[in-house]
Design a protein around this motif. Structure first.
Motif, PDB file in Angstrom:
ATOM      1  N   HIS A   6       0.867  -1.179   0.000  1.00  0.00           N
ATOM      2  CA  HIS A   6       0.000   0.000   0.000  1.00  0.00           C
ATOM      3  C   HIS A   6       0.899   1.224   0.000  1.00  0.00           C
ATOM      4  O   HIS A   6       1.677   1.424   0.935  1.00  0.00           O
ATOM      5  N   LEU A   7       0.788   2.028  -1.055  1.00  0.00           N
ATOM      6  CA  LEU A   7       1.802   3.051  -1.312  1.00  0.00           C
ATOM      7  C   LEU A   7       1.272   4.477  -1.234  1.00  0.00           C
ATOM      8  O   LEU A   7       0.132   4.746  -1.600  1.00  0.00           O
ATOM      9  N   ALA A   8       2.148   5.373  -0.776  1.00  0.00           N
ATOM     10  CA  ALA A   8       1.893   6.810  -0.920  1.00  0.00           C
ATOM     11  C   ALA A   8       2.539   7.241  -2.227  1.00  0.00           C
ATOM     12  O   ALA A   8       3.735   7.046  -2.425  1.00  0.00           O
ATOM     13  N   LEU A  16      -4.237   5.788  -0.367  1.00  0.00           N
ATOM     14  CA  LEU A  16      -3.074   4.967  -0.693  1.00  0.00           C
ATOM     15  C   LEU A  16      -3.400   4.185  -1.962  1.00  0.00           C
ATOM     16  O   LEU A  16      -4.566   3.984  -2.295  1.00  0.00           O
ATOM     17  N   PHE A  17      -2.364   3.745  -2.673  1.00  0.00           N
ATOM     18  CA  PHE A  17      -2.570   2.956  -3.888  1.00  0.00           C
ATOM     19  C   PHE A  17      -1.924   1.583  -3.717  1.00  0.00           C
ATOM     20  O   PHE A  17      -0.817   1.482  -3.190  1.00  0.00           O
ATOM     21  N   ASP A  18      -2.654   0.549  -4.173  1.00  0.00           N
ATOM     22  CA  ASP A  18      -2.192  -0.823  -3.961  1.00  0.00           C
ATOM     23  C   ASP A  18      -1.494  -1.374  -5.201  1.00  0.00           C
ATOM     24  O   ASP A  18      -1.990  -1.226  -6.320  1.00  0.00           O
ATOM     25  N   PHE A  27       9.505  -9.234   3.461  1.00  0.00           N
ATOM     26  CA  PHE A  27      10.565  -8.446   2.823  1.00  0.00           C
ATOM     27  C   PHE A  27      10.334  -6.945   3.015  1.00  0.00           C
ATOM     28  O   PHE A  27      11.266  -6.163   3.156  1.00  0.00           O
ATOM     29  N   TRP A  28       9.060  -6.577   3.039  1.00  0.00           N
ATOM     30  CA  TRP A  28       8.738  -5.161   2.984  1.00  0.00           C
ATOM     31  C   TRP A  28       8.712  -4.504   4.354  1.00  0.00           C
ATOM     32  O   TRP A  28       8.276  -5.105   5.318  1.00  0.00           O
ATOM     33  N   GLN A  29       9.192  -3.283   4.391  1.00  0.00           N
ATOM     34  CA  GLN A  29       9.070  -2.487   5.612  1.00  0.00           C
ATOM     35  C   GLN A  29       8.591  -1.098   5.227  1.00  0.00           C
ATOM     36  O   GLN A  29       8.930  -0.597   4.152  1.00  0.00           O
ATOM     37  N   SER A  30       7.838  -0.517   6.117  1.00  0.00           N
ATOM     38  CA  SER A  30       7.334   0.824   5.829  1.00  0.00           C
ATOM     39  C   SER A  30       8.505   1.794   5.724  1.00  0.00           C
ATOM     40  O   SER A  30       9.485   1.686   6.472  1.00  0.00           O
ATOM     41  N   GLY A  31       8.438   2.713   4.752  1.00  0.00           N
ATOM     42  CA  GLY A  31       9.526   3.670   4.559  1.00  0.00           C
ATOM     43  C   GLY A  31      10.473   3.316   3.432  1.00  0.00           C
ATOM     44  O   GLY A  31      11.385   4.072   3.125  1.00  0.00           O
ATOM     45  N   MET A  32      10.255   2.127   2.781  1.00  0.00           N
ATOM     46  CA  MET A  32      11.072   1.803   1.600  1.00  0.00           C
ATOM     47  C   MET A  32      10.490   2.503   0.379  1.00  0.00           C
ATOM     48  O   MET A  32       9.312   2.836   0.348  1.00  0.00           O
ATOM     49  N   ARG A  33      11.336   2.683  -0.636  1.00  0.00           N
ATOM     50  CA  ARG A  33      10.829   3.277  -1.874  1.00  0.00           C
ATOM     51  C   ARG A  33      10.733   2.221  -2.977  1.00  0.00           C
ATOM     52  O   ARG A  33      11.566   1.310  -3.043  1.00  0.00           O
ATOM     53  N   VAL A  34       9.722   2.373  -3.822  1.00  0.00           N
ATOM     54  CA  VAL A  34       9.595   1.513  -5.000  1.00  0.00           C
ATOM     55  C   VAL A  34       9.299   2.400  -6.208  1.00  0.00           C
ATOM     56  O   VAL A  34       8.882   3.548  -6.065  1.00  0.00           O
ATOM     57  N   LYS A  35       9.544   1.817  -7.396  1.00  0.00           N
ATOM     58  CA  LYS A  35       9.180   2.541  -8.613  1.00  0.00           C
ATOM     59  C   LYS A  35       7.914   1.897  -9.160  1.00  0.00           C
ATOM     60  O   LYS A  35       7.822   0.672  -9.235  1.00  0.00           O
ATOM     61  N   ALA A  45       7.349   5.823  -5.233  1.00  0.00           N
ATOM     62  CA  ALA A  45       6.321   5.787  -4.199  1.00  0.00           C
ATOM     63  C   ALA A  45       6.908   5.229  -2.907  1.00  0.00           C
ATOM     64  O   ALA A  45       7.954   4.590  -2.917  1.00  0.00           O
ATOM     65  N   ILE A  46       6.224   5.513  -1.803  1.00  0.00           N
ATOM     66  CA  ILE A  46       6.728   5.101  -0.492  1.00  0.00           C
ATOM     67  C   ILE A  46       5.826   4.002   0.076  1.00  0.00           C
ATOM     68  O   ILE A  46       4.596   4.146   0.090  1.00  0.00           O
ATOM     69  N   VAL A  47       6.441   2.948   0.563  1.00  0.00           N
ATOM     70  CA  VAL A  47       5.676   1.855   1.166  1.00  0.00           C
ATOM     71  C   VAL A  47       5.157   2.306   2.528  1.00  0.00           C
ATOM     72  O   VAL A  47       5.925   2.777   3.376  1.00  0.00           O
TER      73      VAL A  47
END
Ligand code: ADP
Ligand code: ZN
Ligand code: ZN
Length: 727
Positions: A6-8, A16-18, A27-35, A45-47
């Motif tokens: 769920h991304l900002a 938020l966008f899924d 694997f995922w933690q809040s505060g990581m970035r994805v493209k 976007a930010i997780v």
């Protein structure tokens, strides 16, 4: 696909966008970035959260992420919590809040790695052959730094040194090691002053309570030594390994202020102001995040800097309106600093010679603890202040005989003079003498300002420029006359009136070149007699020892402005500019030229001083139930069509009124005071509530509905919580 993240996303949509990912939830933690691909373009976007894909989830409509940017969270939990709070409090889309909170390179997906550089130190090996001059110089410096010194620091003192270091390394005399690149420090440290009793008391109050949240208002007249109090506290915090964030206003004083910290603190200082490059900003942010940058000095957005070892937050000139962002995310850095400090259990120290009414109100409510510095630290006295009636001033330039006489006498005595006029350009009005035509902006309800140097007419509200007319466009008469004065016109007249003295103009136009402002400051500090003509930029913080006379011109607009904070701002500005006189050993004098010398405001400010004037203004606000005694929010709208903004806000007002929330008053909508600006017609709706909670509850409930209103797509609208102006 094994997880949904769920991304900002940087978007004005408040949700938020899924997206799907083939990495497991773990694997995922809040505060990581994805493209991700969002609305047809790639963005970062930010997780925020992550959840499992199970058999019930319909994933057919979800897209997969394009790329993983971080394998560790970029955004530490505390900053994550802060940004979430900011998004809720300011009712602003989360994705856009991250855009403000992160340095540009990081929000654009640049790697979160620190730039490294070589650190050099001496080995124990003996010198076997004679060394070159540069090589010897390198070794000499390295002898002073047993723990090593960075290549850039060596370069700063010796010039090009790469070859010399290489040669020394080949002989086994020095060794290098990679370390995170720190901002270059100054080497010569100076000794602290012996703090006076009031300064010591201020330091001790904060220091004794450093392990808990507490808000201190350091109310100290200009030149009373507030900066020394900050420095002493920084020194103590450093000894405990703690970080200190120091917020400063946006323009002007950064250079001198930072230099004082650099000369006194044996650490490299991270600077985050508008002058640092994107690369330096990213490096500074990451150094702070890793606890390697201990002292961080920055403007408004630095309030989002990560501080794992936070010990104290200092806000200098806390009344300054540049702490409030006026577009996009309309946040107030002081507010965010207080929230962070409260969560972390650390103190906040806010300093000013002219505290804001908000902070004085908090003192009254026992929420801020007041600290006072009542004397000028270096023994200088506050200047004498006089009002001068400007009726009868010279019609060409608006300077009165009395002011001119005093200028002559101060300059002849070898001193410097500041003339303060808060309007740049040559003249605010250009008018045809024959038919009465006036130069007005095509896009705003405003006059065009004459800028003679550039031979243009310039709208200060939208930036529209046309070349300076020689003839009236209506009647072709060449009798065009300018009225009123700006910095350029005063500068021109002074050059004629005082041919023996240099006249220096300090405004946004004369300081556009990088370093122009610092060069001017350096020139002033040489102490030669000269006249400085300038805007606000001169009012802030500078410590010029040879200025003995300050003249203030044409501030009467402040008395009539429709804005609710105009008189507060005028009182602050006058007091700050007054504080520029007589800071050294020489006595100072201030002359304020006004059309209204009998006005109650002037009488109060001059006779009683800022503290009393502020208390009286505060009483007035409380009686009228205005901020800070109540809470305001403004919903603004602007559209190319005249009626649209009002129509939209009318619907919003109906919606809010239907909620039957008795505690919140909905006032308006009304057209903005300057209705047309930049080609758009503007209107606003004011919400007022004595208690903060019902106001925010109302906005929580209706913001989504407002953003879905059918007109919302056709215009621009925004929410301003705790607005600092209503213009
Ligand atoms: P402020 O920040 O309140 O305007 P500053 O810290 O700039 O005041 O101090 C004003 C001047 O007084 C500066 O030149 C500073 O070096 C000097 N000063 C400050 N504290 C002391 C002190 N304890 N003893 C002597 N001089 C001081
Ligand atoms: Zn005309
Ligand atoms: Zn304009």
């Amino acid at each position: 696909m094994t997880s949904i993240i769920h991304l900002a996303v940087p978007s004005p949509l408040r949700q938020l966008f899924d997206y799907l990912s083939d990495k497991p939830v773990g694997f995922w933690q809040s505060g990581m970035r994805v493209k991700v691909n969002f609305a047809g373009r790639l963005c970062i976007a930010i997780v925020i959260r992550v959840s499992e894909v199970d058999s019930d989830t319909n994933i057919s409509k979800l897209k997969s992420i394009e790329d993983i940017v971080d394998t560790q969270p970029l955004i530490p939990d505390e900053i994550m919590q802060t940004v979430l709070w900011v998004s809720r409090y300011y009712h602003h889309p989360l994705g856009e809040c991250f855009q403000t909170a992160l340095p540009k390179l990081l929000r654009n997906g640049s790697e979160a790695d620190l730039i490294q550089e070589a650190w050099w130190s001496k080995t124990d090996n003996a010198i076997e052959k004679k060394l070159g001059k540069k090589q010897q110089a390198c070794l000499d410096i390295l002898s002073d730094y047993p723990d090593g010194i960075s290549q850039s620091a060596l370069k700063a003192s010796l010039g090009a040194i790469t070859n010399s270091l290489q040669a020394l390394e080949n002989q086994g005399l020095v060794k290098q090691q990679l370390q995170a690149k720190l901002p270059v420090t100054r080497s010569e440290l100076t000794l602290p002053f012996q703090l006076n009793e009031e300064q010591q008391n201020a330091v001790e109050q904060v220091w004794q309570q450093r392990t808990q949240f507490n808000s201190f208002l350091l109310d100290g007249i200009t030149g009373s030594g507030k900066t020394e109090v900050y420095i002493e506290l920084c020194e103590r915090m450093l000894q405990e390994g703690k970080q200190v964030l120091i917020l400063i206003p946006e323009i002007g004083l950064t250079g001198q202020f930072v230099e004082r910290f650099q000369k006194r603190l044996d650490t490299s200082i991270v600077i985050l102001n508008s002058a640092v490059s994107d690369g330096e900003r990213k490096q500074g942010w990451l150094l702070a995040k890793q606890g390697l940058g201990k002292i961080i000095i920055g403007t408004r957005s630095a309030v989002f800097t990560p501080l794992p070892d936070a010990g104290l937050i200092i806000i200098d000139e806390e009344h300054d309106s540049s702490y409030k962002q006026q577009d996009g995310l309309r946040y107030h850095a002081r507010q965010i600093a207080l929230v962070r400090a409260q969560k972390r259990g650390i103190p906040v120290l806010m300093g000013s010679a002219t505290p804001s009414l908000e902070s004085l109100y908090q003192v009254q409510q026992n929420r801020f603890e007041p600290l006072h510095l009542s004397q000028r630290a270096a023994g200088a006295r506050l200047p004498n202040v006089h009002l001068v009636d400007s009726n009868g001033a010279h019609p060409d330039h608006g300077l009165s005989d009395q002011l001119l006489k005093r200028m002559h006498s101060h300059l002849n005595a070898g001193n410097q003079v500041i003339l303060f006029i808060n309007r740049r350009g040559f003249a605010p009005v250009l008018m045809c003498h024959d038919c009465g035509w006036q130069a007005k902006c095509r896009h705003c309800d405003a006059r065009m300002v004459v800028h003679q140097h550039r031979q243009i007419l310039f709208c200060h509200h939208c930036g529209f420029i046309i070349s300076l007319a020689k003839e009236c466009p209506d009647c072709e008469s060449s009798e065009l006359k300018s009225y009123g004065s700006g910095t350029e016109k005063i500068e021109q007249h002074l050059q004629t009136l005082f041919p023996d003295y240099p006249v220096i103009r300090v405004d946004r136009d004369s300081t556009q070149r990088v370093n122009a402002f610092n060069d001017i400051v350096a020139d002033i500090k040489k102490g030669e007699p000269q006249i400085l003509v300038g805007t606000q930029m001169l009012a802030k913080g500078h410590d010029f020892h040879d200025v003995t006379l300050v003249g203030v011109l044409d501030t009467d607009q402040g008395l009539y402005s429709a804005d609710y904070r105009a008189t507060e701002n005028l009182a602050q500005m006058i007091t700050q500019i007054t504080g520029r006189a007589g800071r050294g050993d020489k006595a100072g004098e201030v002359l304020i030229q006004t059309d209204q010398p009998q006005h109650a405001f002037w009488q109060m400010l001059i006779k009683e001083g800022y503290a009393k004037a502020a208390q009286s203004l505060l009483r007035e606000r409380i009686e009228l139930a205005m901020p800070p005694a109540s809470n305001w929010a403004v919903i603004r709208a602007e559209a190319k069509e005249r009626s649209l903004a009002l129509e939209f806000l009318q619907d919003v007002a109906c919606m809010l009124n239907q909620a039957g929330q008795q505690d919140v008053m909905v006032l308006g909508p009304v057209p903005a005071i300057m209705e047309k600006k930049g080609g758009r017609f503007r209107a606003q709706l004011l919400l007022s509530s004595l208690d903060r909670k019902p106001l925010h509850r109302l906005l929580d409930t209706y913001t989504a509905a407002i953003s879905r209103h059918k007109l919302a797509r056709k215009l621009r609208w925004s929410m301003d919580i705790d607005p600092v102006d209503l213009l």
